[in-house]
Write a protein that holds these residues in place. Sequence first.
Motif, PDB file in Angstrom:
ATOM      1  N   PHE A  35       0.866  -1.175  -0.021  1.00 53.54           N
ATOM      2  CA  PHE A  35       0.031   0.096   0.021  1.00 53.54           C
ATOM      3  C   PHE A  35       0.818   1.131  -0.045  1.00 53.54           C
ATOM      4  O   PHE A  35       1.957   1.226   0.364  1.00 53.54           O
ATOM      5  CB  PHE A  35      -0.784   0.071   1.278  1.00 53.54           C
ATOM      6  CG  PHE A  35      -0.137   0.125   2.530  1.00 53.54           C
ATOM      7  CD1 PHE A  35      -0.058   1.539   3.096  1.00 53.54           C
ATOM      8  CD2 PHE A  35       0.236  -0.985   3.480  1.00 53.54           C
ATOM      9  CE1 PHE A  35       0.701   1.652   4.265  1.00 53.54           C
ATOM     10  CE2 PHE A  35       0.846  -0.789   4.402  1.00 53.54           C
ATOM     11  CZ  PHE A  35       0.903   0.549   5.041  1.00 53.54           C
ATOM     12  N   ASP A  36       0.313   2.362  -0.471  1.00 51.62           N
ATOM     13  CA  ASP A  36       0.762   3.772  -0.715  1.00 51.62           C
ATOM     14  C   ASP A  36       0.107   4.549   0.607  1.00 51.62           C
ATOM     15  O   ASP A  36      -1.002   4.787   0.734  1.00 51.62           O
ATOM     16  CB  ASP A  36       0.941   4.155  -1.812  1.00 51.62           C
ATOM     17  CG  ASP A  36       1.072   5.699  -2.153  1.00 51.62           C
ATOM     18  OD1 ASP A  36       2.088   6.047  -0.784  1.00 51.62           O
ATOM     19  OD2 ASP A  36       1.142   6.180  -3.006  1.00 51.62           O
ATOM     20  N   ALA A  54       1.645   8.480  11.178  1.00 47.04           N
ATOM     21  CA  ALA A  54       0.992   7.006  11.631  1.00 47.04           C
ATOM     22  C   ALA A  54       1.921   6.142  11.174  1.00 47.04           C
ATOM     23  O   ALA A  54       2.208   4.833  11.967  1.00 47.04           O
ATOM     24  CB  ALA A  54      -0.408   7.079  11.192  1.00 47.04           C
ATOM     25  N   VAL A  55       2.403   5.886   9.764  1.00 46.68           N
ATOM     26  CA  VAL A  55       3.042   5.084   9.154  1.00 46.68           C
ATOM     27  C   VAL A  55       4.267   4.859  10.116  1.00 46.68           C
ATOM     28  O   VAL A  55       5.098   3.893  10.473  1.00 46.68           O
ATOM     29  CB  VAL A  55       3.422   5.088   7.830  1.00 46.68           C
ATOM     30  CG1 VAL A  55       4.515   4.367   7.478  1.00 46.68           C
ATOM     31  CG2 VAL A  55       2.121   5.016   7.198  1.00 46.68           C
ATOM     32  N   LYS A  65       6.083  -2.848   6.949  1.00 43.38           N
ATOM     33  CA  LYS A  65       7.626  -2.934   6.581  1.00 43.38           C
ATOM     34  C   LYS A  65       7.753  -2.554   5.040  1.00 43.38           C
ATOM     35  O   LYS A  65       6.459  -2.587   4.672  1.00 43.38           O
ATOM     36  CB  LYS A  65       8.155  -4.288   6.916  1.00 43.38           C
ATOM     37  CG  LYS A  65       7.611  -5.483   6.291  1.00 43.38           C
ATOM     38  CD  LYS A  65       8.297  -6.835   6.632  1.00 43.38           C
ATOM     39  CE  LYS A  65       7.577  -7.941   5.635  1.00 43.38           C
ATOM     40  NZ  LYS A  65       8.493  -9.248   6.111  1.00 43.38           N
ATOM     41  N   ALA A  66       8.895  -2.451   4.701  1.00 41.07           N
ATOM     42  CA  ALA A  66       8.875  -2.175   2.984  1.00 41.07           C
ATOM     43  C   ALA A  66       8.452  -3.389   2.344  1.00 41.07           C
ATOM     44  O   ALA A  66       8.968  -4.343   2.488  1.00 41.07           O
ATOM     45  CB  ALA A  66      10.296  -1.741   2.768  1.00 41.07           C
ATOM     46  N   LEU A  74       4.484  -0.204   1.151  1.00 42.10           N
ATOM     47  CA  LEU A  74       4.897  -0.794   2.444  1.00 42.10           C
ATOM     48  C   LEU A  74       3.864  -2.155   2.564  1.00 42.10           C
ATOM     49  O   LEU A  74       2.714  -2.169   1.565  1.00 42.10           O
ATOM     50  CB  LEU A  74       4.444  -0.026   3.536  1.00 42.10           C
ATOM     51  CG  LEU A  74       5.431   1.331   3.588  1.00 42.10           C
ATOM     52  CD1 LEU A  74       4.542   2.367   4.756  1.00 42.10           C
ATOM     53  CD2 LEU A  74       6.761   1.000   3.933  1.00 42.10           C
ATOM     54  N   VAL A  75       4.034  -2.925   3.378  1.00 45.16           N
ATOM     55  CA  VAL A  75       2.942  -3.744   3.539  1.00 45.16           C
ATOM     56  C   VAL A  75       2.876  -4.328   5.117  1.00 45.16           C
ATOM     57  O   VAL A  75       3.422  -3.925   5.937  1.00 45.16           O
ATOM     58  CB  VAL A  75       3.415  -5.298   3.203  1.00 45.16           C
ATOM     59  CG1 VAL A  75       3.426  -5.249   1.568  1.00 45.16           C
ATOM     60  CG2 VAL A  75       4.900  -5.855   3.661  1.00 45.16           C
ATOM     61  N   ALA A  76       1.456  -4.587   5.491  1.00 38.57           N
ATOM     62  CA  ALA A  76       1.300  -4.655   7.045  1.00 38.57           C
ATOM     63  C   ALA A  76       1.766  -6.156   7.427  1.00 38.57           C
ATOM     64  O   ALA A  76       1.853  -7.113   6.673  1.00 38.57           O
ATOM     65  CB  ALA A  76      -0.395  -4.699   7.249  1.00 38.57           C
TER      66      ALA A  76
END
Length: 342
Positions: A35-36, A54-55, A65-66, A74-76
């Motif tokens: 996600f962006d 927040a990120v 993380k990247a 990024l990914v959760a």
Amino acid sequence: MQFAAQAPLGGDQRADEMDEFVIAVYERAIGRGAFDPARIAEELGVPAHRAEQAVGVLRELRLVKAAEGGTDRLVAVSPEAAQMELLVPLEREILDSRHRLAGFKGQLSSFVAAFEKQARTRTEPVVITGDQEEIELRLLEAAQSCTTEVLVMQPCVARETRELRLARPLVLEALRRGARGRILYPHTARGDSGTRAHLGELLPAGGQVRTTKEVSDRFLVFDRKTAFIPSGEDGEIAVVYESTVAAFLAGLHARVWESAVDFDSGAAGYAGTMEELKVTLLSLLASGAKDEVIARRVGMSERTFRRHVATIMQDLSASSRFQAGVLAARTGLVDLALRSAV
């Protein structure tokens, strides 16, 4: 859900709102792959910098993380995976610190014997001081190292000296740790409310308390190694690190202890010791001792002493102290007192 701009908030309120916003960003990121942050800011209707803040929080918590490929996306990450990454190193560090602490303790323990040997061979067998802080520190050292026995001879709490007042809680703590305690007070302590209150703490802690007709002096002895005795009339104390002197004082204490009377906290007043106290007063009066000397030896104030003398004179129907002494001699009271003092 829209997070529109609001008026400035207080610190706690701003933190609460930030926490809610971070959770909202995390919820948006879950399940959508890469996600962006700017895209999530659009969806939530907030400025891009808020999403970036927040990120940043989520990155610190290892919850994002990247994404692979080196992009800005990024990914959760699941909380379980984040916990493994974040907490395991901390737990390892704590474990390492405990190992280091155990190592230090082991190394220091090898110096204990050397320290104790030095303590036994002090270069200063006697320290005379009037400094309250030094007296308190030396009392603390002696009481904390005491493991077997505490011996005390002292006047009533109302007439106790500075070092005895400082020693009171330390003696109590030594008793609670298992040291045996024998405390001698004059008979007058039985009628002193402050002393009786203190004895109400000593007895449950395992202390043995007896009272005697007169207290020759005041002293404390810890483990028959360290003694605290008065030095002169200016309030100075002699701290004696000489076992021979401590053993002598312990012997003196034992001789007085044999003829002393057990203190029963449930008994009221003088509990049968008043007659012995009267005989002692008559004996000391007959010896010609001054009021202040007699009062100190029996552990009472001069005012209380004079009140007792007045009562004795009334009981003997004497009009003067001299006559009271004569009448006491005729009735054998003074001889009895002198024989019992031998």
